[in-house]
Design a protein around this motif. Structure first.
Motif, mmCIF file in Angstrom:
data_model
loop_
_atom_site.group_PDB
_atom_site.id
_atom_site.type_symbol
_atom_site.label_atom_id
_atom_site.label_comp_id
_atom_site.label_asym_id
_atom_site.label_seq_id
_atom_site.Cartn_x
_atom_site.Cartn_y
_atom_site.Cartn_z
ATOM 1 N N SER A 90 -1.465 21.801 -4.762
ATOM 2 C CA SER A 90 -0.738 21.427 -3.545
ATOM 3 C C SER A 90 -1.403 20.272 -2.789
ATOM 4 C CB SER A 90 -0.580 22.640 -2.614
ATOM 5 O OG SER A 90 0.102 23.667 -3.277
ATOM 6 N N PRO A 91 -1.621 19.151 -3.473
ATOM 7 C CA PRO A 91 -2.231 18.012 -2.782
ATOM 8 C C PRO A 91 -1.250 17.402 -1.776
ATOM 9 C CG PRO A 91 -1.434 17.315 -4.915
ATOM 10 C CD PRO A 91 -1.229 18.805 -4.848
ATOM 11 N N ALA A 92 -1.784 16.666 -0.821
ATOM 12 C CA ALA A 92 -0.920 15.932 0.111
ATOM 13 C C ALA A 92 -0.108 14.925 -0.700
ATOM 14 C CB ALA A 92 -1.769 15.217 1.156
ATOM 15 N N ALA A 93 1.173 14.861 -0.433
ATOM 16 C CA ALA A 93 2.071 14.007 -1.218
ATOM 17 C C ALA A 93 1.657 12.543 -1.167
ATOM 18 C CB ALA A 93 3.516 14.170 -0.744
ATOM 19 N N ALA A 94 1.279 12.059 -0.002
ATOM 20 C CA ALA A 94 0.901 10.642 0.124
ATOM 21 C C ALA A 94 -0.349 10.339 -0.692
ATOM 22 C CB ALA A 94 0.691 10.273 1.587
ATOM 23 N N TRP A 95 -1.327 11.256 -0.662
ATOM 24 C CA TRP A 95 -2.564 11.050 -1.409
ATOM 25 C C TRP A 95 -2.301 11.115 -2.918
ATOM 26 C CZ3 TRP A 95 -6.935 8.803 -1.289
ATOM 27 C CH2 TRP A 95 -7.983 9.170 -2.129
ATOM 28 N N ALA A 96 -1.546 12.111 -3.350
ATOM 29 C CA ALA A 96 -1.231 12.244 -4.779
ATOM 30 C C ALA A 96 -0.461 11.019 -5.261
ATOM 31 C CB ALA A 96 -0.422 13.517 -5.023
ATOM 32 N N THR A 97 0.496 10.561 -4.468
ATOM 33 C CA THR A 97 1.273 9.376 -4.842
ATOM 34 C C THR A 97 0.366 8.159 -4.965
ATOM 35 O OG1 THR A 97 3.289 10.231 -3.852
ATOM 36 C CG2 THR A 97 3.153 7.845 -4.112
ATOM 37 N N LEU A 98 -0.556 8.006 -4.031
ATOM 38 C CA LEU A 98 -1.502 6.890 -4.099
ATOM 39 C C LEU A 98 -2.338 6.959 -5.369
ATOM 40 C CD1 LEU A 98 -2.778 4.383 -2.765
ATOM 41 C CD2 LEU A 98 -4.406 5.959 -1.672
ATOM 42 N N LEU A 99 -2.839 8.139 -5.688
ATOM 43 C CA LEU A 99 -3.632 8.297 -6.913
ATOM 44 C C LEU A 99 -2.812 7.938 -8.150
ATOM 45 C CD1 LEU A 99 -5.524 11.648 -6.219
ATOM 46 C CD2 LEU A 99 -6.457 9.320 -6.110
ATOM 47 N N PHE A 100 -1.597 8.462 -8.243
ATOM 48 C CA PHE A 100 -0.747 8.207 -9.408
ATOM 49 C C PHE A 100 -0.408 6.717 -9.514
ATOM 50 C CE2 PHE A 100 1.107 12.717 -8.665
ATOM 51 C CZ PHE A 100 -0.027 13.298 -9.202
ATOM 52 N N ARG A 101 -0.124 6.106 -8.381
ATOM 53 C CA ARG A 101 0.247 4.684 -8.363
ATOM 54 C C ARG A 101 -0.935 3.800 -8.768
ATOM 55 N NH1 ARG A 101 2.395 3.856 -3.036
ATOM 56 N NH2 ARG A 101 4.309 4.678 -3.954
ATOM 57 N N VAL A 102 -2.087 4.052 -8.177
ATOM 58 C CA VAL A 102 -3.271 3.236 -8.498
ATOM 59 C C VAL A 102 -3.661 3.440 -9.957
ATOM 60 C CG1 VAL A 102 -5.736 2.897 -7.986
ATOM 61 C CG2 VAL A 102 -4.078 3.115 -6.115
ATOM 62 N N TYR A 103 -3.571 4.675 -10.449
ATOM 63 C CA TYR A 103 -3.869 4.935 -11.855
ATOM 64 C C TYR A 103 -2.963 4.087 -12.751
ATOM 65 C CZ TYR A 103 -4.639 7.117 -16.312
ATOM 66 O OH TYR A 103 -4.956 7.304 -17.637
ATOM 67 N N THR A 104 -1.677 4.119 -12.471
ATOM 68 C CA THR A 104 -0.701 3.401 -13.298
ATOM 69 C C THR A 104 -0.930 1.902 -13.243
ATOM 70 O OG1 THR A 104 0.897 5.187 -12.978
ATOM 71 C CG2 THR A 104 1.773 3.057 -13.691
ATOM 72 N N VAL A 105 -1.126 1.364 -12.070
ATOM 73 C CA VAL A 105 -1.397 -0.073 -11.943
ATOM 74 C C VAL A 105 -2.669 -0.440 -12.710
ATOM 75 C CG1 VAL A 105 -2.036 -1.896 -10.305
ATOM 76 C CG2 VAL A 105 -0.124 -0.374 -9.787
ATOM 77 N N GLY A 106 -3.686 0.392 -12.586
ATOM 78 C CA GLY A 106 -4.934 0.133 -13.304
ATOM 79 C C GLY A 106 -4.754 0.107 -14.813
ATOM 80 N N ARG A 107 -3.978 1.048 -15.334
ATOM 81 C CA ARG A 107 -3.760 1.089 -16.789
ATOM 82 C C ARG A 107 -2.947 -0.120 -17.250
ATOM 83 N NH1 ARG A 107 -7.419 3.091 -19.517
ATOM 84 N NH2 ARG A 107 -6.031 2.491 -21.183
ATOM 85 N N VAL A 108 -1.968 -0.532 -16.467
ATOM 86 C CA VAL A 108 -1.189 -1.723 -16.827
ATOM 87 C C VAL A 108 -2.097 -2.957 -16.797
ATOM 88 C CG1 VAL A 108 0.696 -3.243 -16.086
ATOM 89 C CG2 VAL A 108 1.034 -0.757 -16.129
ATOM 90 N N LEU A 109 -2.890 -3.076 -15.743
ATOM 91 C CA LEU A 109 -3.826 -4.207 -15.664
ATOM 92 C C LEU A 109 -4.833 -4.189 -16.809
ATOM 93 C CD1 LEU A 109 -4.485 -4.441 -11.820
ATOM 94 C CD2 LEU A 109 -3.227 -6.062 -13.266
ATOM 95 N N HIS A 110 -5.271 -2.996 -17.196
ATOM 96 C CA HIS A 110 -6.214 -2.892 -18.313
ATOM 97 C C HIS A 110 -5.635 -3.524 -19.573
ATOM 98 C CE1 HIS A 110 -8.219 -0.891 -21.745
ATOM 99 N NE2 HIS A 110 -9.296 -1.100 -21.006
ATOM 100 N N THR A 111 -4.383 -3.211 -19.864
ATOM 101 C CA THR A 111 -3.748 -3.791 -21.045
ATOM 102 C C THR A 111 -3.622 -5.306 -20.911
ATOM 103 O OG1 THR A 111 -2.556 -1.768 -21.563
ATOM 104 C CG2 THR A 111 -1.645 -3.807 -22.463
ATOM 105 N N ILE A 112 -3.264 -5.763 -19.728
ATOM 106 C CA ILE A 112 -3.108 -7.207 -19.521
ATOM 107 C C ILE A 112 -4.441 -7.925 -19.728
ATOM 108 C CG2 ILE A 112 -2.612 -8.994 -17.801
ATOM 109 C CD1 ILE A 112 -0.454 -7.004 -16.687
ATOM 110 N N VAL A 113 -5.498 -7.442 -19.075
ATOM 111 C CA VAL A 113 -6.777 -8.168 -19.156
ATOM 112 C C VAL A 113 -7.510 -7.923 -20.474
ATOM 113 C CG1 VAL A 113 -7.024 -8.207 -16.647
ATOM 114 C CG2 VAL A 113 -8.197 -6.428 -17.963
ATOM 115 N N TYR A 114 -7.070 -6.935 -21.237
ATOM 116 C CA TYR A 114 -7.706 -6.656 -22.529
ATOM 117 C C TYR A 114 -6.926 -7.275 -23.681
ATOM 118 C CZ TYR A 114 -10.456 -3.788 -25.839
ATOM 119 O OH TYR A 114 -11.291 -3.340 -26.839
ATOM 120 N N ALA A 115 -5.617 -7.113 -23.679
ATOM 121 C CA ALA A 115 -4.845 -7.468 -24.870
ATOM 122 C C ALA A 115 -3.856 -8.603 -24.683
ATOM 123 C CB ALA A 115 -4.095 -6.231 -25.373
ATOM 124 N N VAL A 116 -3.392 -8.843 -23.479
ATOM 125 C CA VAL A 116 -2.367 -9.867 -23.268
ATOM 126 C C VAL A 116 -3.008 -11.196 -22.888
ATOM 127 C CG1 VAL A 116 -0.347 -10.529 -21.909
ATOM 128 C CG2 VAL A 116 -0.645 -8.144 -22.620
#
Length: 150
Positions: A90-116
């Motif tokens: 039962s995490p706070a929705a805003a905090w959980a959303t921030l974590l999920f969003r930052v995680y996703t952006v980080g993984r997308v950036l990882h692919t860009i700076v590693y492979a693209v």
């Protein structure tokens, strides 16, 4: 018993970002194919014959994309599992959303700076490290929550 409410903004956020990450995984597969086709470098004889390419297992460009894909396959499923378990705390929705969003952006950036568009370190380290720490945080929160419930 813990119940997951699909109208909960944290759950909706998890579903949204999990879907984006699933599509991202699929897109890296396409990226690998694109690099193989552009360089005419394949892992299988039948593919090489069909495209008049060659069989090669150590092309640096193909291997870079494959390593990025493997890194996704090692990290994104852990996010899916720990993120889903994290929702049961039962995490706070805003905090959980921030974590999920930052995680996703980080993984997308990882692919860009590693492979693209490979960039020098620490770009890849940061793009890997922040999502890794988020997954670790969620895992620790789950364990701490359920240890205290025992």
């Amino acid at each position: 018993m813990v119940s997951i409410d699909l109208s909960n903004p944290a759950v909706q956020s998890y579903i949204l970002y999990s879907g984006i990450l699933g599509l991202k995984l699929l897109s890296v597969t396409v990226l690998t194919t694109r690099v193989r086709m552009a360089k005419k470098v394949f892992a299988n004889e039948e593919d090489a014959k069909k495209t008049k390419g060659k069989v090669k297992y150590d092309d640096p460009d193909v291997e870079r994309v494959r390593r990025a894909h493997l890194n996704d396959l090692e990290n994104i499923p852990a996010f899916w599992v720990l993120g889903a378990l994290y929702l049961t705390t039962s995490p706070a929705a805003a905090w959980a959303t921030l974590l999920f969003r930052v995680y996703t952006v980080g993984r997308v950036l990882h692919t860009i700076v590693y492979a693209v568009k490979p960039l020098p370190q620490p770009a890849r380290g940061i793009a890997f490290g922040i999502p890794y720490l988020i997954t670790l945080y969620m895992g620790v929160k789950v364990v701490m929550h359920y240890i205290s419930a025992l």
